[in-house]
Design an enzyme around this catalytic site. Structure first.
Site, PDB file in Angstrom:
ATOM      1  N   SER A 201       0.964  -0.716   0.455  1.00 31.97           N
ATOM      2  CA  SER A 201      -0.269   0.066   0.200  1.00 31.97           C
ATOM      3  C   SER A 201       1.299   1.399   0.296  1.00 31.97           C
ATOM      4  CB  SER A 201      -0.512   0.373   1.297  1.00 31.97           C
ATOM      5  OG  SER A 201      -1.937   1.262   1.031  1.00 31.97           O
ATOM      6  N   ASN A 202       0.198   1.921  -0.043  1.00 29.61           N
ATOM      7  CA  ASN A 202       1.299   3.621   0.437  1.00 29.61           C
ATOM      8  C   ASN A 202       0.475   4.379   1.172  1.00 29.61           C
ATOM      9  OD1 ASN A 202      -1.253   5.031  -0.248  1.00 29.61           O
ATOM     10  ND2 ASN A 202      -0.497   4.259  -2.503  1.00 29.61           N
TER      11      ASN A 202
END
Ligand code: CTP
Length: 416
Positions: A214-215
């Site tokens: 993810s980020n």
């Protein structure tokens, strides 16, 4: 009266000003002056603690009205009912952490907190406290609760505090509070009739049943845009990746997890929309294979992840658009304008909001942001560091003016 002189929009408006026990209580005196100067009639309600910082007499003289401090005295005149009943707006400035907690849970142990439960008019709250208190999860929970109920909570400002700390905790400036009052009493409805489709937050791409890529996106910018568009009269659909945020009221929310789900949800609402804003940080890559069981470390070689590219949602939407205004974001760490310009053209966008995510105090996770908006017609709007809520309004103002800035020659660019 001179025909050219317009009365101030606050002329004749009835404001209830709540003052709570913060050192910033003295600033409420100047706020009261500004409100009365603008023509508003102001009834001041003080908590007991606030009278330790400023005397009720000061507010009495300047407002020309008696000041309410005591629930039992006030009870005789039913002021806890009459003040909110007559008010067009209630402002609480400064608001302490204690006040936020009471307002969030509905405690009513003094005139001000009791008033909130009897009032049906808009409420604006301007907190002021020590930086560590403001960022405390409990305080932030209360702020979120109040916002989710439609309370206009102004973020405090950063600067030197009474404790000597330099942090976010100073009472919002007088002009911001007055702006909030005008925005609340005279909402801008320039998005009436618009159907705005917004994406927000990160996506998560599974590696195995318990792990994902993810980020750092918090979703705050996309949620602020959704809330601002709704408050300006738009119908809003928010397609959101996983975030810790409470979805704003009055918005259709479509929760998604992966880039593929986000692409499907955006495609499903695309025809419905008149404006599309991709504020989400979509994963560009996902694991080619998702393990059906948790990858175990014992006895095996360290696994190598093979990644594949996700499809570009904006480019896909751009290729099938009819008359939608398409707005992208460019989160960059270097060569901001050049990279944003390239994305604007490659994805066939009308506007792109470019932000340098390495800038201190802005970008991912922060409550504030700084950006430059670029248009495909070569215009630029620099937006210096400001709250994401203010930034959202500024972006919407550029969007709503965009067709006009094209002087009716708005022909969509289609890329293949
Ligand atoms: N975007 C998209 N689909 C993707 C990736 C990004 O629609 N698969 C959108 C984002 O929501 C944003 C814009 O494209 O509005 C630019 O995203 P950004 O991550 O800055 O750029 P990328 O196109 O992913 O390019 P790079 O990661 O190489 O900078």
């Amino acid at each position: 009266m001179d025909a050219d002189i317009q009365p101030h929009p606050l002329t004749g408006k009835r404001v209830a000003l709540g003052v709570t026990g913060s050192i910033a209580a003295y600033k409420a005196v100047s706020l009261l002056r500004a409100l009365t100067k603008a023509g508003a009639s102001v009834s001041v309600v003080m908590t007991k603690a606030s009278t330790k910082f400023v005397t009720p007499m000061t507010f009495e003289v300047l407002s020309g009205q008696s000041v309410t401090t005591d629930l039992f005295e006030a009870h005789q005149e039913m002021k806890h009912l009459s003040i909110p009943e007559q008010a067009d707006v209630i402002i609480v400035a400064p608001a302490t952490a204690n006040f936020l907690a009471k307002a969030a849970v509905g405690l009513a142990d003094d005139v001000l907190s009791t008033m909130l439960l009897t009032s049906r008019c808009p409420l604006i709250v301007a907190p002021a406290m020590d930086g560590d208190m403001w960022t405390h999860p409990t305080v932030q929970d209360h702020v979120r609760t109040l916002r989710s109920r439609g309370v206009f909570v102004l973020d405090p400002e950063e600067g030197p505090l009474a404790s000597g700390q330099v942090a976010q905790g100073r009472l919002a400036g007088e002009s911001r509070i007055l702006e909030a009052v005008e925005q609340t009493l005279f909402p801008q409805l320039d998005f009436t009739g618009q159907r705005v489709l917004i994406s927000a937050g990160p996506t998560q791409e599974a590696i195995d049943p318990v792990r994902y890529i993810s980020n750092r996106s918090s979703g705050k910018m996309g949620y602020a845009l959704a809330e601002a568009a709704r408050s300006r009269g738009a119908e809003v659909t928010l397609v959101t990746g996983p975030t810790a945020l409470t979805p704003p009221a009055g918005i259709r929310v479509i929760p998604v997890t992966t880039a593929q789900e986000m692409a499907a949800a955006m495609a499903a609402y695309f025809e419905w929309s008149t404006v599309v804003i991709m504020a989400a940080a979509v994963a560009d890559f996902r694991p080619k294979e998702v393990a059906s069981h948790k990858l175990k470390k014992g006895g095996q070689a360290v696994p190598t992840l093979e990644l594949e590219q996700t499809s570009d949602i904006l480019a896909m939407l751009s290729a099938k658009r009819t008359s939608q205004i398409l707005v992208g974001f460019a989160a960059e760490t270097q060569h901001l304008l050049a990279h944003a310009q390239t994305k604007l053209a490659a994805k066939g966008l009308d506007l792109i909001v470019a932000n340098d995510v390495t800038q201190e105090g802005a970008g991912f996770g922060s409550d504030r942001n700084a950006a430059v908006i670029l248009s495909r017609t070569g215009q630029q709007w620099p937006l210096s560091l400001r709250s994401k809520s203010q930034m959202a309004h500024d972006i919407l103002s550029v969007i709503v003016d965009f067709p006009k800035s094209m002087q009716g020659t708005h022909t969509p660019t289609v890329i293949s």
